[in-house]
Design an enzyme around this catalytic site. Structure first.
Site, mmCIF file in Angstrom:
data_model
loop_
_atom_site.group_PDB
_atom_site.id
_atom_site.type_symbol
_atom_site.label_atom_id
_atom_site.label_comp_id
_atom_site.label_asym_id
_atom_site.label_seq_id
_atom_site.Cartn_x
_atom_site.Cartn_y
_atom_site.Cartn_z
ATOM 1 N N CYS B 134 0.886 -0.861 -0.459
ATOM 2 C CA CYS B 134 0.174 0.174 0.078
ATOM 3 C C CYS B 134 0.588 1.104 -0.150
ATOM 4 O O CYS B 134 1.269 1.726 0.977
ATOM 5 C CB CYS B 134 -0.605 -0.072 1.103
ATOM 6 S SG CYS B 134 -2.200 1.492 1.738
ATOM 7 N N CYS B 137 -0.567 3.903 2.349
ATOM 8 C CA CYS B 137 -0.289 3.588 3.901
ATOM 9 C C CYS B 137 1.647 4.350 3.722
ATOM 10 O O CYS B 137 1.481 5.098 4.912
ATOM 11 C CB CYS B 137 -0.524 2.702 3.861
ATOM 12 S SG CYS B 137 -1.671 2.073 3.858
ATOM 13 N N ASP B 138 2.440 3.948 2.889
ATOM 14 C CA ASP B 138 3.509 3.590 3.850
ATOM 15 C C ASP B 138 4.343 4.421 2.684
ATOM 16 O O ASP B 138 5.689 5.249 3.329
ATOM 17 C CB ASP B 138 3.973 2.387 3.699
ATOM 18 C CG ASP B 138 3.336 0.930 3.934
ATOM 19 O OD1 ASP B 138 2.753 1.821 5.227
ATOM 20 O OD2 ASP B 138 2.627 0.055 3.995
#
Lengths: 181, 305
Positions: B134, B137-138
């Site tokens: 993701c 997200c990261d």
């Protein structure tokens, strides 16, 4: 009502490391979709386990010290703490069952009451002894060096005594179980 | 006592929410069961530019939230639970979940898909330590560091473009001789100086010590092997349907997707499938929404007959 505790770099030690009950910390950020996915599950569990297990959230964007300290490189990352130590973790958004199993496992590994702690200690002691005595028997079966053979007869006697001691430890464990019921 | 509904929908992504919007507006009592986040996989996309009605694009998370809002406006009930069993015989269908059991006259399966894994050494070991699924997200954890994206499809290139805002360099690794992404995304990626492409390239291993340090790559055309230093690998090589719970319950294709006719109906009367979970799905939010509406309309017909 959710009982989730909001954590910052400043109160991490107080709320997590010095918590007297096992604690979960969810490292998350507002831009992360899967992070939002697990929040309702933790909200629910925080009510259910109130007083026995603490659930916390820390925004990695605003609290980079802790994110760096715990080497967070992927979120949601849920770290589990007991007695001030990071003892386990769950990476990513996972189903409720997986989280529940983890919480139950932490509770049984790190019990709050004295009898529970004694039980954990006795169990690991008995298992440790059993494992070593099995290793020793295997070694005896294969041993061929005559000099070593002389030594092992005395070790064997000690091992037998140890076996008896282990039986008594197991018995104590059974008695402890009985009292708990 | 099992709680009764006319329709039960499994999955709360674009397909399930569209189906729920239609069945609740048809005044059918409807329960939508979702195991995690209402909104589905689309919520992981930073900016959705191919969903009609949003000329400036919309964040996947917001699109999911809006669909949720609209679907529940007409009485759709949503339950957060996992499916533990399904009995889809003709007549009354039984849906067993971690939050109790339900019955329904019609069931719409819209459980969506999840990301495929590469299946190479190091992938599991370094998950959360540089291997990510993701980018939204990261990405922020890899500021000013070189990263790689596995997969040159729409999702891979979208993620590469997002990563380019943070990373020092983004290498897109594609096994095939050309990228699968739509032209407009390819053009944007080509114009972004931080993005580089390695086509015909297989990732053989993810290397590191505690955290990811690099990738072992092989050019499939020449057999040449070399190493690429990266701090992270974002895996976007495609998706697979979430149908583990349907094995032995409904006929699935080789990829595990549910087989339906053009009414979205499966082999079992009154049981429909919609979205990514369906055989030959185009795997788009818009096609999932369309499938959901179709499934809902035929579910309504099935119930009224």
């Amino acid at each position: 009502m959710s009982k989730i505790v909001q954590i910052t770099d400043q109160n991490f030690e107080e709320e997590v490391l010095r918590s007297d009950i096992p604690t979960e910390v969810d490292f998350w950020a507002p831009w992360c979709g899967p992070c939002r996915m697990v929040i309702p599950i933790y909200e629910k569990l925080s009510e259910e386990y109130e007083g026995r297990f603490k659930f916390c959230m820390i925004n990695v964007d605003e609290n980079q010290q802790m994110a760096t300290k715990y080497q967070i490189m992927s979120i949601p990352m849920q770290k589990y703490f007991a007695n001030g130590e990071n003892v386990d973790e769950i990476l990513g958004a996972v189903p409720e069952d997986t989280i529940r199993t983890m919480v139950e496992s932490i509770l049984s590994r790190f019990p709050a009451d004295e009898a529970g702690r004694l039980k954990v200690l006795l169990t690991s002691w008995v298992e440790h002894n059993k494992e070593h005595s099995e290793k020793f028997s295997k070694w005896v079966d294969k041993a061929s060096n005559p000099e070593v053979n002389q030594i092992y007869s005395s070790v064997l006697r000690a091992a037998q005594e140890m076996g008896k001691a282990n039986e008594r430890l197991s018995q104590a464990l059974t008695e402890l179980d009985g009292e708990n019921k | 006592m099992n709680k009764e509904y006319q329709v039960v929908i499994i999955g709360g992504g674009p397909a399930g929410l569209s189906a729920g919007l239609y069945t609740s507006r048809a005044r059918l009592s409807t329960l939508l069961i979702e195991r995690g986040l209402v909104g589905g996989l689309i919520t992981e996309t930073e900016l959705v530019e191919n969903y009609p009605g949003f000329p400036e694009g919309i964040s996947g998370l917001e699109l999911g939230q809006l669909m949720h809002q609209q679907a529940t406006k007409y009485g759709l009930e949503i339950l957060l639970a996992e499916i533990t069993g399904l009995e889809l015989k003709q007549g009354q269908k039984i849906i067993k979940t971690t939050e109790g059991n339900f019955t329904a006259k019609a069931v719409i399966i819209a459980s969506g898909s999840e990301r495929l894994k590469l299946g190479v050494p190091g992938e599991k070991e370094f998950a959360g330590k540089g291997v990510s699924y993701c980018a939204t997200c990261d990405a922020a954890f890899f500021r000013e560091l070189p990263v790689a994206v596995a997969g040159g499809g729409d999702v891979g290139i979208t993620e590469a473009l997002h990563l380019a805002k943070f990373a020092s360099k983004v290498t897109v690794i594609e096994l095939l001789p050309k990228l699968g992404a739509s032209r407009i995304l390819q053009e944007r990626a080509a114009a972004e100086p931080k993005i580089e492409f390695r086509l015909n390239t297989r990732i053989e291993e993810i290397e590191g010590e505690e955290v990811v340090k690099g990738l072992r790559l092989r050019r499939v055309t020449t057999g040449e092997k070399y190493t690429l230093d990266v701090a992270a690998l974002f895996v976007s090589i495609g998706i697979k349907p979430n149908t583990a719970y349907l094995k032995g319950v409904l006929p699935l294709d080789a990829a595990g997707a549910v087989i339906t006719n053009d009414k979205m109906e499966t082999e079992v009367p009154g049981t429909f499938a919609a979205g990514d979970v369906r055989h030959n799905s185009a795997q788009q939010a818009i096609t999932a929404a369309g499938d959901g509406a179709t499934a809902a309309i035929y579910a309504e017909k099935f119930i009224s007959e």
